[in-house]
Design a protein around this motif. Sequence first.
Motif, PDB file in Angstrom:
ATOM      1  N   LYS A 322       0.842  -1.189   0.000  1.00 41.26           N
ATOM      2  CA  LYS A 322       0.000   0.000   0.000  1.00 41.26           C
ATOM      3  C   LYS A 322       0.879   1.241   0.000  1.00 41.26           C
ATOM      4  O   LYS A 322       1.854   1.331   0.752  1.00 41.26           O
ATOM      5  CB  LYS A 322      -0.914   0.016   1.228  1.00 41.26           C
ATOM      6  CG  LYS A 322      -1.947   1.138   1.229  1.00 41.26           C
ATOM      7  CD  LYS A 322      -2.936   0.986   2.375  1.00 41.26           C
ATOM      8  CE  LYS A 322      -4.034   2.023   2.314  1.00 41.26           C
ATOM      9  NZ  LYS A 322      -5.027   1.833   3.393  1.00 41.26           N
ATOM     10  N   LYS A 324       0.753   5.530   0.138  1.00 43.08           N
ATOM     11  CA  LYS A 324      -0.051   6.711   0.448  1.00 43.08           C
ATOM     12  C   LYS A 324       0.695   7.975   0.059  1.00 43.08           C
ATOM     13  O   LYS A 324       1.903   8.093   0.301  1.00 43.08           O
ATOM     14  CB  LYS A 324      -0.374   6.767   1.955  1.00 43.08           C
ATOM     15  CG  LYS A 324      -1.489   5.849   2.402  1.00 43.08           C
ATOM     16  CD  LYS A 324      -1.811   6.123   3.869  1.00 43.08           C
ATOM     17  CE  LYS A 324      -2.973   5.262   4.351  1.00 43.08           C
ATOM     18  NZ  LYS A 324      -3.340   5.580   5.754  1.00 43.08           N
ATOM     19  N   TYR A 326       0.581  11.965   0.898  1.00 40.29           N
ATOM     20  CA  TYR A 326       0.036  12.925   1.857  1.00 40.29           C
ATOM     21  C   TYR A 326       0.039  14.323   1.235  1.00 40.29           C
ATOM     22  O   TYR A 326       1.082  14.808   0.784  1.00 40.29           O
ATOM     23  CB  TYR A 326       0.858  12.916   3.146  1.00 40.29           C
ATOM     24  CG  TYR A 326       0.724  11.624   3.916  1.00 40.29           C
ATOM     25  CD1 TYR A 326      -0.264  11.463   4.876  1.00 40.29           C
ATOM     26  CD2 TYR A 326       1.583  10.552   3.668  1.00 40.29           C
ATOM     27  CE1 TYR A 326      -0.391  10.282   5.589  1.00 40.29           C
ATOM     28  CE2 TYR A 326       1.459   9.361   4.365  1.00 40.29           C
ATOM     29  CZ  TYR A 326       0.467   9.235   5.329  1.00 40.29           C
ATOM     30  OH  TYR A 326       0.334   8.054   6.029  1.00 40.29           O
ATOM     31  N   GLU A 333      -5.436  12.708   1.431  1.00 40.34           N
ATOM     32  CA  GLU A 333      -4.413  11.788   0.945  1.00 40.34           C
ATOM     33  C   GLU A 333      -4.962  10.928  -0.185  1.00 40.34           C
ATOM     34  O   GLU A 333      -6.178  10.828  -0.385  1.00 40.34           O
ATOM     35  CB  GLU A 333      -3.904  10.898   2.080  1.00 40.34           C
ATOM     36  CG  GLU A 333      -4.997  10.055   2.715  1.00 40.34           C
ATOM     37  CD  GLU A 333      -4.543   9.350   3.986  1.00 40.34           C
ATOM     38  OE1 GLU A 333      -4.958   8.193   4.184  1.00 40.34           O
ATOM     39  OE2 GLU A 333      -3.785   9.952   4.768  1.00 40.34           O
ATOM     40  N   SER A 335      -4.316   6.961  -1.862  1.00 39.17           N
ATOM     41  CA  SER A 335      -3.653   5.682  -1.607  1.00 39.17           C
ATOM     42  C   SER A 335      -4.019   4.664  -2.681  1.00 39.17           C
ATOM     43  O   SER A 335      -5.083   4.729  -3.301  1.00 39.17           O
ATOM     44  CB  SER A 335      -4.030   5.141  -0.223  1.00 39.17           C
ATOM     45  OG  SER A 335      -5.421   4.880  -0.142  1.00 39.17           O
ATOM     46  N   GLU A 337      -3.188   0.217  -3.564  1.00 43.61           N
ATOM     47  CA  GLU A 337      -2.600  -1.011  -3.051  1.00 43.61           C
ATOM     48  C   GLU A 337      -2.618  -2.113  -4.092  1.00 43.61           C
ATOM     49  O   GLU A 337      -3.475  -2.135  -4.985  1.00 43.61           O
ATOM     50  CB  GLU A 337      -3.282  -1.463  -1.764  1.00 43.61           C
ATOM     51  CG  GLU A 337      -4.741  -1.843  -1.887  1.00 43.61           C
ATOM     52  CD  GLU A 337      -5.293  -2.302  -0.537  1.00 43.61           C
ATOM     53  OE1 GLU A 337      -5.590  -3.509  -0.410  1.00 43.61           O
ATOM     54  OE2 GLU A 337      -5.401  -1.458   0.378  1.00 43.61           O
TER      55      GLU A 337
END
Length: 379
Positions: A322, A324, A326, A333, A335, A337
């Motif tokens: 995963k 992310k 920011y 955010e 993200s 995966e």
Amino acid sequence: MVYNFRVFKKCSPNGKLTLFMAKRDFVDHISGIEPIEGVLLVDEDYKDRKVYVQVICSFRYGREEDEMMGLNFQKDLCLGSQQIYPPPEKQNTSKLQDRLIKKLGPNAYAFTFILPPSAPASVSIQQGRDEEGQPCGVQYYVKTFVGENETDRSHKRSTVTLGVRKVQYAPSKQGRQPCTVVRKDFMLSPGDLELELTLDKQLYHHGEKIAVNICIRNNSNKVVKKIKAMVQQGVDVVLFQNGQYRTTVATIETQEGCPIQPGSSLQKIVYLTPTLSSNKDRRGIALDGQLKRQESSLASTTLLAAPDQRDAFGIIVSYAVKVKLYLGALAGELSAELPFVLMHPKPGRDKKVIHADSQADVETFRQDTIDPDYEVEAY
């Protein structure tokens, strides 16, 4: 030429029953499971008794220290049972069983079990430092005892239990290369932020570095301030409806190449290595089923022949990378995966023929133990 082969041996506390097994790891090949084979030596004093052998799957789903007032967080499921003495009709035996019977004499009897395809893999859940007792998870053991029938309560002095494991090894072929693209739009702002994530392959072996290729295209008016990549282990306790949880087993944060300003892009590769050594004190991590005196590792990915082939007593383990991005307190955010497979490679096989003059390297276990948590302590 004389070949040596290893044999595990354990006696009952009274010395009347002796269990011999050539191995304790039995491989699930998805299409089928290796048979559990062994030989039992019965003392002459038990010639007028009935002797049974069983394969038990023990599933502990709660802490032993929390059990009170008859409450039990452990279920034992008998996956196979047969009467070994008086012996049933003639059955097929392997070369190793034939060799052991020839060495041990006429009071030795062979047994063979085939586990069902849906039988769960051996998994244990890592305990906290202050926890005692048996860990949660799935354990297997072979049990032999004397009784009037297969459901008769066994006595410790005439019972032998030896822990075994059901394991899976990595397939020989790689799957499709994992890749995904996610985008995020912003209210009252033009353009979007795009994150493309790619792994160099789908299948990794324990201890291998995972190369995560991150490509960021910032077509918005927001600023990417930090990047975080992690490997998450997913554990699904099938018995419970809400028994799914995730734990981060490897992580890295970086601001290299940041901030990523509007209209710019960034491509970089980060490396993650999920290992048990970096998660020694983390409670709830799934580990490969353990046998004493053997180093454990993070649990391998559970491979299923079909998504609906889940035993209610099982624990399903999965892994995913995963990443992310920011963007600050107001922008939030983004993200993405990617799932991947983490397993042990299949060990090399020595195709050795067992000859009549073969020598057995016998490993003996303590007689005065019946608890499967302690059965592998040697003299």
